[in-house]
Design an enzyme around this catalytic site. Structure first.
Site, short mmCIF file in Angstrom:
data_model
loop_
_atom_site.label_atom_id
_atom_site.label_comp_id
_atom_site.label_asym_id
_atom_site.label_seq_id
_atom_site.Cartn_x
_atom_site.Cartn_y
_atom_site.Cartn_z
N CYS A 45 0.99 -1.28 0.16
CA CYS A 45 -0.01 -0.07 -0.04
C CYS A 45 0.95 1.28 0.21
CB CYS A 45 -0.80 -0.04 1.30
SG CYS A 45 -1.62 1.57 1.60
N CYS A 48 0.29 3.23 3.39
CA CYS A 48 0.91 2.55 4.85
C CYS A 48 2.07 3.33 5.34
CB CYS A 48 0.77 1.06 4.52
SG CYS A 48 -0.92 0.36 5.01
N HIS A 108 -4.55 0.78 8.10
CA HIS A 108 -4.91 0.53 6.74
C HIS A 108 -6.76 0.24 6.58
CE1 HIS A 108 -4.52 -0.37 2.06
NE2 HIS A 108 -5.32 -1.37 2.50
N ASN A 148 -12.66 11.29 -1.45
CA ASN A 148 -13.58 10.19 -2.28
C ASN A 148 -13.53 8.87 -1.62
OD1 ASN A 148 -13.58 12.40 -4.16
ND2 ASN A 148 -11.91 11.68 -5.42
N SER A 156 -9.63 3.36 -5.41
CA SER A 156 -8.90 1.95 -5.54
C SER A 156 -8.39 1.65 -4.24
CB SER A 156 -7.95 1.82 -6.71
OG SER A 156 -7.04 2.83 -6.61
N HIS A 159 -7.15 2.82 2.05
CA HIS A 159 -6.57 3.29 3.11
C HIS A 159 -7.03 4.60 3.33
CE1 HIS A 159 -2.82 3.33 5.67
NE2 HIS A 159 -3.08 4.42 5.98
N HIS A 161 -7.74 8.35 3.34
CA HIS A 161 -6.92 9.38 3.11
C HIS A 161 -8.00 10.52 2.39
CE1 HIS A 161 -7.06 7.32 -0.64
NE2 HIS A 161 -6.73 8.22 -1.27
N GLN A 163 -7.47 14.23 -0.06
CA GLN A 163 -6.81 15.06 -1.23
C GLN A 163 -6.91 16.45 -0.69
OE1 GLN A 163 -6.11 13.41 -5.01
NE2 GLN A 163 -7.62 12.22 -4.83
ZN LIG Z 1 -2.41 1.20 3.55
#
Ligand SMILES: [Zn+2]
Length: 342
Positions: A45, A48, A108, A148, A156, A159, A161, A163
């Protein structure tokens, strides 16, 4: 049954609410939700802790949040300066700005809905710091912070997060809102979003959370079935100036909404979450009220709201659900996350 048109005061457009159509026959695609539990850490990932990204740079062994410049930026200080002259009346300019990625957690397998209160407050402080830093850059006039979430909105990597885009222009939705807010302020001396909050409170049916400093509601003029606004009670042009108490309230309100989303159909609820803030153009923007808008694309379990003729072609929304009904569904479910084991 609700069948009427509702005025969207922030966008200054009509929304057709045709809630008598929700049960019409459906033969199109359905979305299936992945239910398998993810591992806490994945070696390949790119988000991560400690992992090496495509750029060759290595993530810090971070413990709460982690920010880095996007390895595939859409805008950048390094964007080409020498551009081909556009033909005829067309115009172009360098795609300057900054694009960043902000990880919410080293875990994750978690989502924003599953973070603890202190972790969400840490995230809100990180948003504040990014908006402050990026908004101060001379070429930046607006900072767009968005998450998103879910494969149906094209993500896709699960994890957790978001932007951050810091741009040399004001995004169209925010420009539209700002114009409406400025006109309302000039005409009435009041902040438009304050009038929206006042109206929501007067009705009460669509309120999902409320305390001294924060409020969350499905707006009367919602375009998406489970669309929700989360806002401080006091007006701020951006997240930058929220106090500790207001950040804590916003964290509680956000958590409440996101947990209810997941609990609704016992699935990780996909959405697009956006911070709505005034431009960072050096003007005070006392007319603007910072808030978070969450737009979930599902209108039923596993059923996507498709944007088609009305939305893509006409530019206005047709909603199949009454905001009072979807708010009632969200109010009826538990505010303890179904995966929390409580
Ligand atoms: Zn991750």
């Amino acid at each position: 049954m609700t069948w009427e048109e509702r005025w969207h005061p922030l966008r200054e457009e009509w929304v057709i609410v045709a809630a008598h159509r929700q049960e019409r026959p459906w033969l199109g695609n359905v979305v299936t939700a992945p239910s398998a539990r993810l591992p806490e850490y994945i070696a390949d990932c790119y988000l991560c802790p400690g992992n090496t990204r495509v750029s060759g740079l290595r993530n810090a062994a971070y413990r709460d949040v982690f920010v880095f410049d996007n390895d595939h930026p859409c805008v950048s200080p390094d964007a080409p300066r020498e551009l081909a002259p556009p033909p005829g009346i067309f115009r172009s300019r360098p795609a300057e700005g900054v694009a960043r990625v902000l990880c919410y957690s080293p875990r994750h397998d978690l989502t924003l809905a599953e973070l603890g209160h202190a972790e969400i407050v840490t995230l809100l402080r990180a948003w504040q710091a990014e908006v402050r830093e990026l908004g101060a850059r001379p070429e930046v006039v607006s900072v767009l912070v968005f998450e998103n979430k879910g494969e149906v909105v094209g993500v896709s990597n699960p994890h957790p997060h978001c932007q951050i885009y810091a741009n040399n222009f004001v995004w169209k939705t925010l420009e539209t809102e700002l114009t409406a807010a400025e006109r309302h302020f000039a005409e009435t001396g009041r902040v438009l979003f304050q009038d929206v909050i006042r109206s929501e409170r007067a009705d009460g049916r669509r309120i999902l959370y409320e305390d001294e400093t924060a409020v969350a509601f499905v707006p009367y003029f919602a375009r998406y079935a489970y669309e929700t606004y989360v806002a401080p009670v006091r007006s701020h042009p951006s997240i930058e100036t929220l106090s500790d108490e207001e950040l804590a309230g916003l964290a509680r309100a956000l958590k409440e909404v996101l947990v209810r989303y997941d609990n609704l159909w016992k699935m990780s609820f996909p959405y697009v979450l956006v911070l709505h803030q005034a431009p960072t153009d050096g003007r005070p923007h006392a007319e603007y009220h910072f808030h978070v808008e969450i737009h979930p694309p599902l209108r039923k379990p596993n059923l996507l709201k498709y944007l088609a003729g009305p939305e893509i072609g006409g530019g206005s929304f047709l909603s199949d659900t009454a905001p009072e009904a979807t708010a009632a569904e969200l109010r009826a479910v538990s505010n303890v996350h179904y995966r929390s084991g409580a």
